[in-house]
Design a protein around this motif. Structure first.
Motif, PDB file in Angstrom:
ATOM      1  N   ARG A  97      -9.113  -1.055  24.040  1.00  0.00           N
ATOM      2  CA  ARG A  97      -9.790  -2.192  24.680  1.00  0.00           C
ATOM      3  C   ARG A  97     -10.076  -3.293  23.664  1.00  0.00           C
ATOM      4  O   ARG A  97      -9.915  -4.489  23.956  1.00  0.00           O
ATOM      5  CB  ARG A  97     -11.095  -1.734  25.335  1.00  0.00           C
ATOM      6  CG  ARG A  97     -10.902  -0.878  26.582  1.00  0.00           C
ATOM      7  CD  ARG A  97     -12.204  -0.721  27.350  1.00  0.00           C
ATOM      8  NE  ARG A  97     -13.219  -0.011  26.596  1.00  0.00           N
ATOM      9  CZ  ARG A  97     -13.389   1.309  26.605  1.00  0.00           C
ATOM     10  NH1 ARG A  97     -12.566   2.080  27.322  1.00  0.00           N
ATOM     11  NH2 ARG A  97     -14.359   1.877  25.917  1.00  0.00           N
ATOM     12  N   ARG A  98     -10.472  -2.910  22.467  1.00  0.00           N
ATOM     13  CA  ARG A  98     -10.762  -3.909  21.431  1.00  0.00           C
ATOM     14  C   ARG A  98      -9.488  -4.613  20.980  1.00  0.00           C
ATOM     15  O   ARG A  98      -9.473  -5.835  20.797  1.00  0.00           O
ATOM     16  CB  ARG A  98     -11.445  -3.249  20.232  1.00  0.00           C
ATOM     17  CG  ARG A  98     -12.846  -2.738  20.513  1.00  0.00           C
ATOM     18  CD  ARG A  98     -13.525  -2.282  19.230  1.00  0.00           C
ATOM     19  NE  ARG A  98     -13.753  -3.408  18.326  1.00  0.00           N
ATOM     20  CZ  ARG A  98     -14.199  -3.261  17.073  1.00  0.00           C
ATOM     21  NH1 ARG A  98     -14.428  -2.046  16.587  1.00  0.00           N
ATOM     22  NH2 ARG A  98     -14.398  -4.316  16.313  1.00  0.00           N
ATOM     23  N   LEU A  99      -8.418  -3.869  20.795  1.00  0.00           N
ATOM     24  CA  LEU A  99      -7.171  -4.478  20.330  1.00  0.00           C
ATOM     25  C   LEU A  99      -6.575  -5.398  21.386  1.00  0.00           C
ATOM     26  O   LEU A  99      -5.888  -6.382  21.049  1.00  0.00           O
ATOM     27  CB  LEU A  99      -6.170  -3.386  19.952  1.00  0.00           C
ATOM     28  CG  LEU A  99      -6.520  -2.579  18.700  1.00  0.00           C
ATOM     29  CD1 LEU A  99      -5.527  -1.436  18.507  1.00  0.00           C
ATOM     30  CD2 LEU A  99      -6.554  -3.471  17.455  1.00  0.00           C
ATOM     31  N   GLN A 100      -6.809  -5.112  22.646  1.00  0.00           N
ATOM     32  CA  GLN A 100      -6.295  -5.971  23.706  1.00  0.00           C
ATOM     33  C   GLN A 100      -6.942  -7.353  23.697  1.00  0.00           C
ATOM     34  O   GLN A 100      -6.390  -8.298  24.273  1.00  0.00           O
ATOM     35  CB  GLN A 100      -6.506  -5.299  25.069  1.00  0.00           C
ATOM     36  CG  GLN A 100      -5.566  -4.126  25.316  1.00  0.00           C
ATOM     37  CD  GLN A 100      -5.937  -3.326  26.540  1.00  0.00           C
ATOM     38  OE1 GLN A 100      -7.056  -3.410  27.056  1.00  0.00           O
ATOM     39  NE2 GLN A 100      -5.001  -2.501  27.010  1.00  0.00           N
ATOM     40  N   LEU A 101      -8.085  -7.475  23.040  1.00  0.00           N
ATOM     41  CA  LEU A 101      -8.770  -8.760  22.953  1.00  0.00           C
ATOM     42  C   LEU A 101      -8.250  -9.638  21.814  1.00  0.00           C
ATOM     43  O   LEU A 101      -8.614 -10.810  21.728  1.00  0.00           O
ATOM     44  CB  LEU A 101     -10.274  -8.539  22.777  1.00  0.00           C
ATOM     45  CG  LEU A 101     -10.982  -7.804  23.925  1.00  0.00           C
ATOM     46  CD1 LEU A 101     -12.442  -7.560  23.571  1.00  0.00           C
ATOM     47  CD2 LEU A 101     -10.868  -8.578  25.222  1.00  0.00           C
ATOM     48  N   VAL A 102      -7.409  -9.059  20.944  1.00  0.00           N
ATOM     49  CA  VAL A 102      -6.868  -9.810  19.818  1.00  0.00           C
ATOM     50  C   VAL A 102      -5.791 -10.769  20.324  1.00  0.00           C
ATOM     51  O   VAL A 102      -4.924 -10.389  21.109  1.00  0.00           O
ATOM     52  CB  VAL A 102      -6.287  -8.861  18.753  1.00  0.00           C
ATOM     53  CG1 VAL A 102      -5.606  -9.643  17.642  1.00  0.00           C
ATOM     54  CG2 VAL A 102      -7.395  -7.977  18.184  1.00  0.00           C
ATOM     55  N   GLU A 103      -5.847 -12.000  19.867  1.00  0.00           N
ATOM     56  CA  GLU A 103      -4.823 -12.978  20.245  1.00  0.00           C
ATOM     57  C   GLU A 103      -3.441 -12.482  19.829  1.00  0.00           C
ATOM     58  O   GLU A 103      -3.263 -11.981  18.708  1.00  0.00           O
ATOM     59  CB  GLU A 103      -5.100 -14.323  19.576  1.00  0.00           C
ATOM     60  CG  GLU A 103      -6.331 -15.048  20.107  1.00  0.00           C
ATOM     61  CD  GLU A 103      -6.132 -15.540  21.526  1.00  0.00           C
ATOM     62  OE1 GLU A 103      -4.974 -15.793  21.918  1.00  0.00           O
ATOM     63  OE2 GLU A 103      -7.142 -15.661  22.249  1.00  0.00           O
ATOM     64  N   PRO A 104      -2.445 -12.606  20.720  1.00  0.00           N
ATOM     65  CA  PRO A 104      -1.109 -12.065  20.407  1.00  0.00           C
ATOM     66  C   PRO A 104      -0.424 -12.741  19.233  1.00  0.00           C
ATOM     67  O   PRO A 104       0.562 -12.231  18.717  1.00  0.00           O
ATOM     68  CB  PRO A 104      -0.336 -12.283  21.710  1.00  0.00           C
ATOM     69  CG  PRO A 104      -1.088 -13.329  22.452  1.00  0.00           C
ATOM     70  CD  PRO A 104      -2.523 -13.172  22.087  1.00  0.00           C
TER      71      PRO A 104
END
Length: 281
Positions: free
Chosen positions: A176-183
Motif C-alpha cells: 500500500r505504501r509503495l503504491q503511493l510512490v510516484e511512478p
C-alpha cells in the motif's frame, strides 16, 4: 557524499564486534544497515552508538536474528516477542535518529538522481520451495535434508498466528505504501530477505530457502519504479542485474565467512556507482 550498505554484522560474535569498533569515520556519508546486527536490544544499541557517530545518517531494517527472543536473556525487555520486539527495535533506532521501515521514505540528498530510499520489513512464508511440495509439507521437506532454521524456536510471530501470517500483513502494508510512490520516482528498496527467489542460490543448503523470502514480492522490482534492491541474509555478497534492476547482497557474515584483513570497511558496498554498470559481478 556517498551511500553505503552492509548487513549481517552479527556483533554477538566478539570478532565482528571488535571489527565494528575499528571501522573508520565517514562523516559525510549515509549507511544502510540491512538487518542482522545482532540478537538483542543491547546489540542494536551498541552498534548504533558507534555507527551514528561514524556516518551522517543510518537507515535500518530488521533481520531474523534481530527479532529473536533468546530464552537465556534475563531482562524483561529481551523477553519481548514478535511485533513487540520489533517495536522496541524501532524505538531504539528512533532514539539514535536512525530511519526505519516505519518512517516516511526519504530522498537521497546526494548528487545525481534523487532516489527514494525505502526501508522494508517483509519476512518470509515458506513459499521459496519446489512447486510439487505443498505448504503443509514444507518443513518436513527441509528436515529430510537435516535443515531447520533456528527461527522456528526463536522468532515468534506474536500477535500473529504464524510467521507466514505476519509476512502477509507486512507485505500488504508495504505494498500500500509503495503504491503511493510516484511512478517517475526511482526507488531503492531495502529489505533483509531477498525479494526475488532465483537469487537464493544456496548450493550447500538449498532447502534453507524456506526461510529466505516470499513469492509475494517476486515482481515488485517491475511493478514499482525500482532502480536497485538491497538485501542480505544469504551471507553471499554479490551483484545481480535482473530486468535492468540491480540486486545487491551486502552481507558481512559470521567470523569464518569474511576476510579480517579487509576489515568491515572492505565489505561496505558503495551503491550508486553500480547503477552505471551493465553486467553482474
Amino acid at each position: 557524499m556517498k551511500l553505503y550498505a552492509i548487513s549481517d554484522l552479527h556483533i554477538g560474535h566478539a570478532t565482528n564486534r571488535q571489527a565494528l569498533e575499528e571501522l573508520p569515520y565517514y562523516p559525510d556519508d549515509w549507511l544502510i544497515l540491512a538487518g542482522d546486527v545482532g540478537e538483542t536490544l543491547d546489540h542494536l544499541r551498541y552498534a548504533l552508538s558507534l555507527l551514528t557517530r561514524r556516518f551522517a545518517q543510518v537507515i535500518w531494517v530488521p533481520g531474523n536474528h534481530d527479532l529473536w527472543t533468546i530464552p537465556s536473556q534475563k531482562t524483561s525487555s529481551d523477553n519481548l516477542r514478535g511485533d513487540a520486539k520489533y517495536a522496541a527495535l524501532v524505538s531504539i533506532c528512533r532514539s539514535y535518529g536512525v530511519l526505519t521501515p516505519e518512517d516516511p521514505y526519504v530522498q537521497w540528498p546526494g548528487a545525481g538522481t534523487p532516489y527514494l530510499l525505502a526501508p522494508l520489513f517483509l519476512l518470509y512464508d515458506y513459499s521459496f520451495r519446489p512447486a510439487e511440495i505443498p505448504e503443509e509439507k514444507a518443513l518436513e521437506w527441509a528436515l529430510e535434508a537435516d535443515i531447520l532454521c533456528s527461527d522456528e524456536y526463536l522468532l515468534h510471530p506474536d500477535p500473529y498466528p504464524s510467521r507466514a501470517a505476519w509476512c502477509a500483513a507486512r507485505c500488504a502494508y508495504t505494498e500500500r505504501r509503495l503504491q503511493l510512490v510516484e511512478p517517475t520516482t526511482p526507488l531503492i528498496l531495502i529489505n533483509h530477505f531477498p525479494l526475488y527467489e532465483p537469487l537464493v542460490r544456496l548450493k550447500r543448503i538449498p532447502r534453507f530457502s524456506l526461510w529466505c523470502g516470499t513469492r509475494r514480492t517476486h515482481d515488485w522490482h517491475k511493478r514499482f519504479p525500482t532502480a536497485m534492491v538491497i538485501y542480505g541474509h544469504l551471507h553471499i555478497p554479490r551483484t545481480d542485474v535482473v530486468d535492468g534492476v540491480h540486486f545487491e547482497e551486502v552481507s558481512l557474515g559470521y567470523p569464518q565467512q569474511w576476510n579480517r584483513e579487509k576489515g568491515i570497511q572492505g565489505y561496505l558496498r558503495q551503491l550508486l556507482p553500480s547503477l552505471t554498470e551493465s553486467s553482474p559481478r
